[in-house]
Design an enzyme around this catalytic site. Structure first.
Site, PDB file in Angstrom:
ATOM      1  N   ASP A  46      42.134 -47.537  33.149  1.00  0.00           N
ATOM      2  CA  ASP A  46      42.079 -46.877  34.477  1.00  0.00           C
ATOM      3  C   ASP A  46      42.792 -45.528  34.464  1.00  0.00           C
ATOM      4  OD1 ASP A  46      44.563 -48.090  34.162  1.00  0.00           O
ATOM      5  OD2 ASP A  46      44.745 -48.710  36.243  1.00  0.00           O
ATOM      6  N   ARG A  72      35.571 -54.830  40.802  1.00  0.00           N
ATOM      7  CA  ARG A  72      34.510 -54.038  41.432  1.00  0.00           C
ATOM      8  C   ARG A  72      33.368 -53.797  40.464  1.00  0.00           C
ATOM      9  NH1 ARG A  72      36.026 -48.522  43.568  1.00  0.00           N
ATOM     10  NH2 ARG A  72      37.050 -48.395  41.546  1.00  0.00           N
ATOM     11  N   SER A 116      41.966 -52.405  32.695  1.00  0.00           N
ATOM     12  CA  SER A 116      43.284 -51.761  32.857  1.00  0.00           C
ATOM     13  C   SER A 116      44.419 -52.583  32.265  1.00  0.00           C
ATOM     14  CB  SER A 116      43.548 -51.494  34.334  1.00  0.00           C
ATOM     15  OG  SER A 116      42.480 -50.755  34.864  1.00  0.00           O
TER      16      SER A 116
END
Length: 899
Positions: free
Chosen positions: A639, A522, A585
């Site tokens: 994350d 994203r 992450s």
């Protein structure tokens, strides 16, 4: 004139549909806990929970008490793949002094007959399981127990009603045990109707209804447990013995009962009882014909008005006479012969009229039986939520078998009343005796199956003591990761993030955030307004193809930069040099907030030339290669840290971040004085624990099962991330798949057949666990999910699959809770308080979407860290909004530092 007499016995389809609706209402009443006491149709649970699946085998005894003869059977069931069985039987008379005597005499007689049979078959020295077919209404609380509610079918034995008939039989057998060296284990009490369904169910697995139409009449069927309020539990199905003979005992059929029905009832052994049975069973139809013929004769319509002794004698006209007179192919000769034998000397017109009476009486019986059966079939179809249903009805009983027209009429009317059901009627060849043996065989199979399944799943059920050990080991590993001399060899790496503050509400500005951590990538634009804690976000999602996930590092970062370029173009901000937070992450060793060296890939990523490299540098180089825009990369963020920061923006008490999704990880704010691998003792810094690697040194091998080892060996990183492989969404479905394969290989699931799809690694996604374990999901929907996976499951298979999913996800939640308990206890000790109040920011699909994971996790933390009051706060987009907030906090702290 004859038709005038018979008109009330003719029932139109509209009337039958009305009877069907009335019976459906009675069924619902019988199943309800509050309404059952006043229901006439008692809907008795039989505790038969499963139909034969073809894997039953062994030698069984069965006894059958309920008709004009007592029967003893030996049933051999062969596991030869052809579902074959062998039945040997012996019949014994039932003298009137036994059927009308006392209970002790009845059960002694049954034991004597069984002993004789065992001697005949040379079975005396074998220990054999026995199924007891007892064809009278019984209230059961388990399969091998039944309290007689009332005698029917001319039985009137004293001292048996309201007692357990299995206990009575066992007592009678016990008397013989020592003297005659017999050892019989009564495993199941079965109604003859249930026995019929089970016998036919052995030959046709679609059979889920049993019907008796003979001396008595009754029906049973497989009902959903969630509808049976009289029995605890709502998983699976159970056979319900309707005892439909009593339908109408409350007056529900009074408008359909004729004067002849009333007269017959008054002359019976049990006036006012079993009114439906008296309208349809063979025990009463001959008598009904006699009463009609008697009245017609008295009024001069038959036999020249001469009333013979036969017409005045109760029971003189039997069902066998009615059946013989309806053999139309033989014209009127049978009718004339039978009437002459009864000294009635008929004319041809008399024979036509009598044949007509017999036809109307037996036709009404078939019609009423069809209406009640149609109600059961409709209920089954509605339970399954099907528009059209295929099913099989197993049938037994003399009326159905011997009457020349009955079966044909019944089939025709049922199909007319329920056109949405494709019904096969299967005649029970070996009767209820074989059925009792089948119930016993199924009970024995289920008991053995249960024992194997319990043993398989036992290692997943972790005791509180074991969880405390896990908590303590996690605490030890956390300390190793923080200390300079042990950090290099620590499995829990405790990586410093260089995030040294949480939001204070003064952050403001526009920030870009990148989020890489799974199969999607994203790009976000985040606008933060100060003072009002207001955040606006715009984002776009891009897929990362497998060939890029597992290609080269250069290809991966070029793809990321191409996605950023598309987003900047889309938002019209290509010229602006915005501060950027990069949520990455994967385990990184950081030397500062904007430097992150990849320790190792997880979650299916395998891009080459990345491990040991600074991912921020790789991103900057890819931006330079593209040469279209420039960005200010302020922070590389995990994350988990993003999750903590997002919740910290709302709740200043949030100092822990937890991810429970595809991966599993925790971060928390640690006192700088405890972080030996970073210079300085003042303040706090967020530590990214990377706890997924807990256990890589073998410290939790005692709780790893063979299935965990299989999943680990088949993964992209064998021997790594062992704790994550037991707790994260990426692996739970695969653990379940390994268990299902093992259970299937052992013949405990899917009839021992492993489907091609079950052989495929990764086919059982964790989202299926969430769907299967949903409390709102009926087993029917579970079966549909399994069908999507190419697994043709029975109701029993679905229950086992649901149980397997349950223990795997519960263990994951409890292990995760044990790890988190170690963190909150550490925080409490850091602060030096008796009681800690703290908030944990949580993200991840497993926590959010699984129906039980979050509850079990919270309960476990409470059990293992009783001095900590932990609030769990769901994070809104920790990896996007969180990355922007970290960037904003870093900018704020940088500006403060400059000033």
């Amino acid at each position: 004139q004859v038709d005038r007499y018979l008109y009330p016995l003719r029932l139109s389809d509209d009337v039958l549909l009305d009877v069907m609706a009335r019976f459906q209402a009675e069924m619902a009443k019988g199943l309800g806990r509050d309404t059952n006491p006043t229901a006439t149709v008692k809907m008795l649970p039989s505790f038969v929970r499963s139909l034969p699946d073809g894997s039953e085998k062994g030698d069984f005894l069965a006894v059958d008490l309920g008709g004009s003869q007592f029967r003893a059977h030996q049933v051999k069931v062969f596991d030869d793949g052809r579902q074959s069985s062998q039945l040997e039987s012996k019949f014994y008379p039932m003298p009137k002094e036994v059927t009308q005597g006392n209970g002790a005499e009845l059960f002694d007689y049954v034991a004597d007959c069984l002993l004789d049979f065992m001697e005949t078959k040379n079975l005396k020295h074998k220990k054999l399981p026995l199924g007891f077919t007892f064809s009278f209404p019984c209230k059961q609380t388990k399969l091998e127990e039944g309290v007689l509610l009332a005698w029917t079918k001319h039985f009137k034995v004293r001292g048996v009603q309201d007692t357990d008939v299995v206990a009575s039989l066992r007592r009678a057998l016990q008397k013989h045990k020592a003297s005659f060296d017999i050892d019989v284990d009564v495993l199941a009490l079965v109604n003859d109707t249930v026995g019929t369904m089970m016998t036919c169910g052995y030959d046709d697995q679609r059979c889920e209804v049993g019907l008796i139409i003979g001396t008595g009449t009754n029906a049973c069927y497989m009902e959903e447990m969630r509808h049976i309020e009289l029995v605890e539990g709502d998983e699976g199905r159970m056979c319900i013995n309707t005892e439909w003979g009593a339908f109408g005992d409350d007056g529900a059929l009074d408008d359909l009962r004729t004067e002849f029905d009333r007269e017959l009832d008054l002359g019976s052994l049990n006036p006012g009882k079993q009114l439906f049975e008296k309208m349809i069973s063979s025990l009463y139809l001959g008598e009904l014909v006699r009463l009609i013929l008697l009245k017609m004769t008295k009024e001069g319509l038959l036999f020249n008005g001469k009333v013979s002794t036969a017409l005045l004698t109760k029971g003189k006209i039997e069902m066998k006479h009615v059946s013989a007179m309806e053999k139309y192919k033989e014209g009127l000769s049978n009718t004339k012969e039978i009437l002459t034998e009864l000294s009635l000397f008929p004319s041809e017109e008399d024979c036509v009229a009598v044949q007509h009476v017999c036809t109307i009486v037996s036709f009404r019986s078939a019609n009423l039986c069809a209406a009640a059966l149609a109600a059961i079939l409709t209920r089954l179809r509605e339970n399954k939520k099907l528009l059209r249903m295929r099913t099989t009805v197993g049938i037994d009983g003399g009326l159905y078998k011997t009457h020349p027209q009955y079966a044909k009429r019944l089939h025709k009317v049922v199909r007319r009343l329920v056109p949405t059901c494709d019904v096969r009627f299967l005649l029970s060849v070996s009767g209820s005796g074989k059925g009792a043996a089948m119930v016993t065989a199924v009970a024995r199979r289920l008991a053995a199956q249960r024992s194997h399944i319990d043993a398989t799943l036992a290692p997943f059920l972790l005791s509180l003591g074991t969880l405390r050990e896990v908590r303590n080991k996690m605490r030890t590993e956390l300390e190793y990761g923080l200390k300079r001399e042990t950090q290099a060899n620590a499995t829990v790496k405790m990586l410093p993030t260089y995030v040294c503050g949480t939001p204070d509400g003064t952050e403001k500005g526009k920030f870009l955030a990148l989020d890489l951590g799974g199969t999607n990538f994203r790009v976000l634009l985040v606008k933060i307004k100060s003072g009002r804690r207001s955040v606006q976000m715009y984002n776009k999602i891009f897929a990362i193809p497998l060939e890029i996930m597992q290609g080269t590092g250069e290809e991966l970062f070029d793809h990321i930069v191409q996605c950023i370029a598309e987003f900047l173009e889309y938002m019209g901000i290509k010229g602006a040099r915005l501060p950027l937070g990069f949520t990455f992450s994967f385990p990184c060793r950081q030397a500062s907030i904007d430097k992150g060296t990849l320790v190792g890939w997880t979650k299916g990523f395998k891009a080459t030339d990345c491990e040991g490299e600074d991912v921020v540098d790789m991103l900057r180089e890819a931006i330079r290669r593209r040469n279209e825009f420039d960005l200010d990369i302020v922070a590389v963020v995990n994350d988990t840290v993003g999750t903590m920061m997002t919740c910290g923006y709302e709740d200043p008490n949030c100092e822990i971040g937890l991810i429970a999704g595809t991966g599993s990880n925790v971060c928390y704010m640690e006192d700088m004085k405890n972080i030996e691998i970073v210079e300085g003792n003042e303040g706090k810094m967020c530590i990214n624990t990377e706890w997924g690697a807990f256990g890589d040194n073998g410290c939790i091998d005692n709780i790893r099962t063979k299935y965990d080892k299989e999943v680990d060996e088949g993964s992209l990183n064998p021997g790594k991330q062992r704790y994550e492989k037991m707790t994260s969404g990426m692996y739970l479905g695969e653990i379940v798949r390994q268990i299902l394969i093992d259970l299937t290989k052992r013949g405990l699931l899917f009839r021992g057949r492993i489907s091609e799809s079950l052989r495929k690694r990764g086919i059982f996604e964790t989202k299926f666990l969430s769907q299967i374990e949903s409390d709102r999901l009926a087993l029917l929907q579970v079966r549909r999910i399994l069908q999507q996976l190419g697994l043709d499951s029975t109701c029993e298979d679905s229950i086992i699959v649901k149980e397997v999913c349950g223990v795997v996800s519960q263990r994951a939640a409890r292990l995760c809770g044990a790890g988190l308990a170690a963190i909150v206890e550490k925080k409490r000790e850091n602060r030096g308080v008796e009681r800690l109040q703290i908030t944990v920011g949580v993200d991840g699909t497993l926590y959010k979407l699984h129906p039980h994971f979050s509850r079990v996790l919270r309960e476990t933390v409470k059990e293992l860290a009783p001095q900590c009051d932990v609030t769990f706060m769901l994070s809104e987009d920790g990896s996007g909004k969180g990355a922007a907030l970290i960037t904003a906090v870093a900018k704020r702290l940088h500006n403060v530092g400059q000033k």
